[in-house]
Design an enzyme around this catalytic site. Structure first.
Site, mmCIF file in Angstrom:
data_model
loop_
_atom_site.group_PDB
_atom_site.id
_atom_site.type_symbol
_atom_site.label_atom_id
_atom_site.label_comp_id
_atom_site.label_asym_id
_atom_site.label_seq_id
_atom_site.Cartn_x
_atom_site.Cartn_y
_atom_site.Cartn_z
ATOM 1 N N ARG A 150 0.864 -1.177 0.000
ATOM 2 C CA ARG A 150 0.000 0.000 0.000
ATOM 3 C C ARG A 150 0.904 1.231 0.000
ATOM 4 N NH1 ARG A 150 -2.062 -3.535 3.976
ATOM 5 N NH2 ARG A 150 -4.131 -4.378 3.472
ATOM 6 N N LYS A 174 -1.924 -2.527 7.945
ATOM 7 C CA LYS A 174 -3.086 -2.046 8.688
ATOM 8 C C LYS A 174 -3.160 -2.728 10.048
ATOM 9 C CE LYS A 174 -6.165 -0.747 4.875
ATOM 10 N NZ LYS A 174 -7.484 -1.006 4.243
ATOM 11 N N HIS A 252 -2.544 2.595 -6.197
ATOM 12 C CA HIS A 252 -3.305 1.375 -5.941
ATOM 13 C C HIS A 252 -3.434 0.497 -7.186
ATOM 14 C CE1 HIS A 252 -5.054 -0.225 -2.340
ATOM 15 N NE2 HIS A 252 -6.107 -0.677 -2.983
ATOM 16 N N ARG A 255 -0.639 -1.820 -7.182
ATOM 17 C CA ARG A 255 -0.902 -2.917 -6.239
ATOM 18 C C ARG A 255 -1.808 -3.969 -6.894
ATOM 19 N NH1 ARG A 255 -1.289 -4.282 -0.642
ATOM 20 N NH2 ARG A 255 -3.389 -4.806 0.102
ATOM 21 N N HIS A 278 -3.986 -9.002 3.200
ATOM 22 C CA HIS A 278 -5.440 -9.049 3.357
ATOM 23 C C HIS A 278 -5.794 -9.934 4.549
ATOM 24 C CE1 HIS A 278 -6.297 -8.043 -1.151
ATOM 25 N NE2 HIS A 278 -6.096 -6.959 -0.417
ATOM 26 N N TYR A 287 -9.459 -10.600 -7.477
ATOM 27 C CA TYR A 287 -8.511 -10.663 -8.588
ATOM 28 C C TYR A 287 -8.780 -11.827 -9.528
ATOM 29 C CZ TYR A 287 -6.184 -7.059 -5.987
ATOM 30 O OH TYR A 287 -5.922 -5.883 -5.332
#
Length: 310
Positions: A150, A174, A252, A255, A278, A287
């Site tokens: 990110r 995160k 992004h 990414r 994730h 994806y």
């Protein structure tokens, strides 16, 4: 307790329990303050609000023309607030529990072709006012495409993580969750060259009395490192220089390209989930839909019978 106290206590708990990032805290605060302002105009407070009041608020948001995603995000914040209040014993029941959010159309993430990524990487090697800028730009883009980080993870990398010619980088994602991401040979080379240039410039600054920076990509910004906004503008400049449509390019989308290209070349979905950081593999599964869509487009565009009547 008044509404402000509810919100501040909830946000403090988010930070303490989940390590919520500053941007996440600000997003919750904006959405809940909007709800609080609406409630105040109706002469009601969080403690006495009923399900019908929350539904009325969502209707008003729709009337204002707010996007489906915005309304869904605001409802999510409200639901989390009331779940917290119920668990803390502030309420005997949760008025938001049975409210369903607006259905959002599934939108596939934008991605880039391999040739477009190659153009961006080539542009990064030649775009910049100084040699140091070009080395930094090259390192930023090589790292981004090699790891799928990110943008906040990339610009905030500590310089200590790059020492010793590493084959993998430790990334803080995160919720302060750590993960390891491998580096490709081009990324390792770009990193080593940039680090040499960065350290030489820093030595000169220290001779003038400036303190050393703890970041791999230092800047004079308030944060002490290259900002997200600056990198966003930079990647648009690289798109123009590389002949890639700027509207298709953002940090992004690189990414997304990282994940899509790995999947197209046979990578395991669980491995991609780990590399992207994730929490749920369901997030990564998008994806597979991107790849399916691209394969359909390929057939429609390239098959010799696609434009002929049957």
């Amino acid at each position: 307790m008044n509404n402000d106290h509810w919100i501040s206590t909830f946000l403090e708990a988010k930070v303490a329990e989940l390590g919520a990032a500053k941007n996440t805290q600000m997003a919750y605060a904006r959405d809940l303050n909007s709800f609080s302002h609406w409630a105040t105009t109706k002469a009601i407070n969080f403690e006495t609000i009923k399900r019908v009041n929350i539904e009325d608020y969502l209707v008003d948001c729709d009337t204002e023309g707010l996007a489906t995603s915005t309304r869904a995000r605001r409802l999510s914040a409200i639901k989390q607030l009331y779940r917290f209040a119920f668990e803390e014993g502030w309420l005997t029941e949760d008025p938001s529990i049975r409210i369903k959010g607006p259905k959002q159309p599934k939108r596939l993430p934008k991605t880039l072709e391999v040739v477009e990524v190659d153009r961006l990487l080539s542009a990064a090697r030649t775009t910049g006012r100084t040699e140091a800028d070009r080395l930094r730009n090259n390192c930023l883009m090589e790292l981004l495409y090699a790891t799928g980080m990110r943008v906040t993870e990339l610009v905030g990398l500590p310089v200590s993580s790059a020492r010793g010619n590493p084959q993998m980088l430790l990334v803080i994602g995160k919720g302060s969750k750590e993960r390891m991401v491998p580096l490709s040979p081009p990324a390792r080379m770009a990193l080593a060259i940039w680090l040499e240039s960065r350290d030489a410039a820093e030595s000169k600054d220290q001779a003038k009395g400036d303190p050393p920076s703890k970041y791999l990509f230092p800047s004079r910004s308030k944060s002490g490192h290259l900002t997200r906004n600056r990198f966003y503008m930079l990647i648009k400049e690289l798109a123009v220089s590389g002949g890639v449509e700027p509207s298709k390019v953002s940090p992004h989308t690189l990414r997304h390209a990282f994940a899509t290209h790995l999947l197209a070349n046979g990578a395991d979905l669980r491995a991609i989930q780990t590399l992207l950081g994730h929490a749920d593999v369901a997030t990564t599964e998008i994806y597979t839909h991107v790849l399916d869509e691209r394969l359909r487009e390929l057939v429609f565009e390239k098959h010799p019978l696609s434009n002929k009547r049957v």
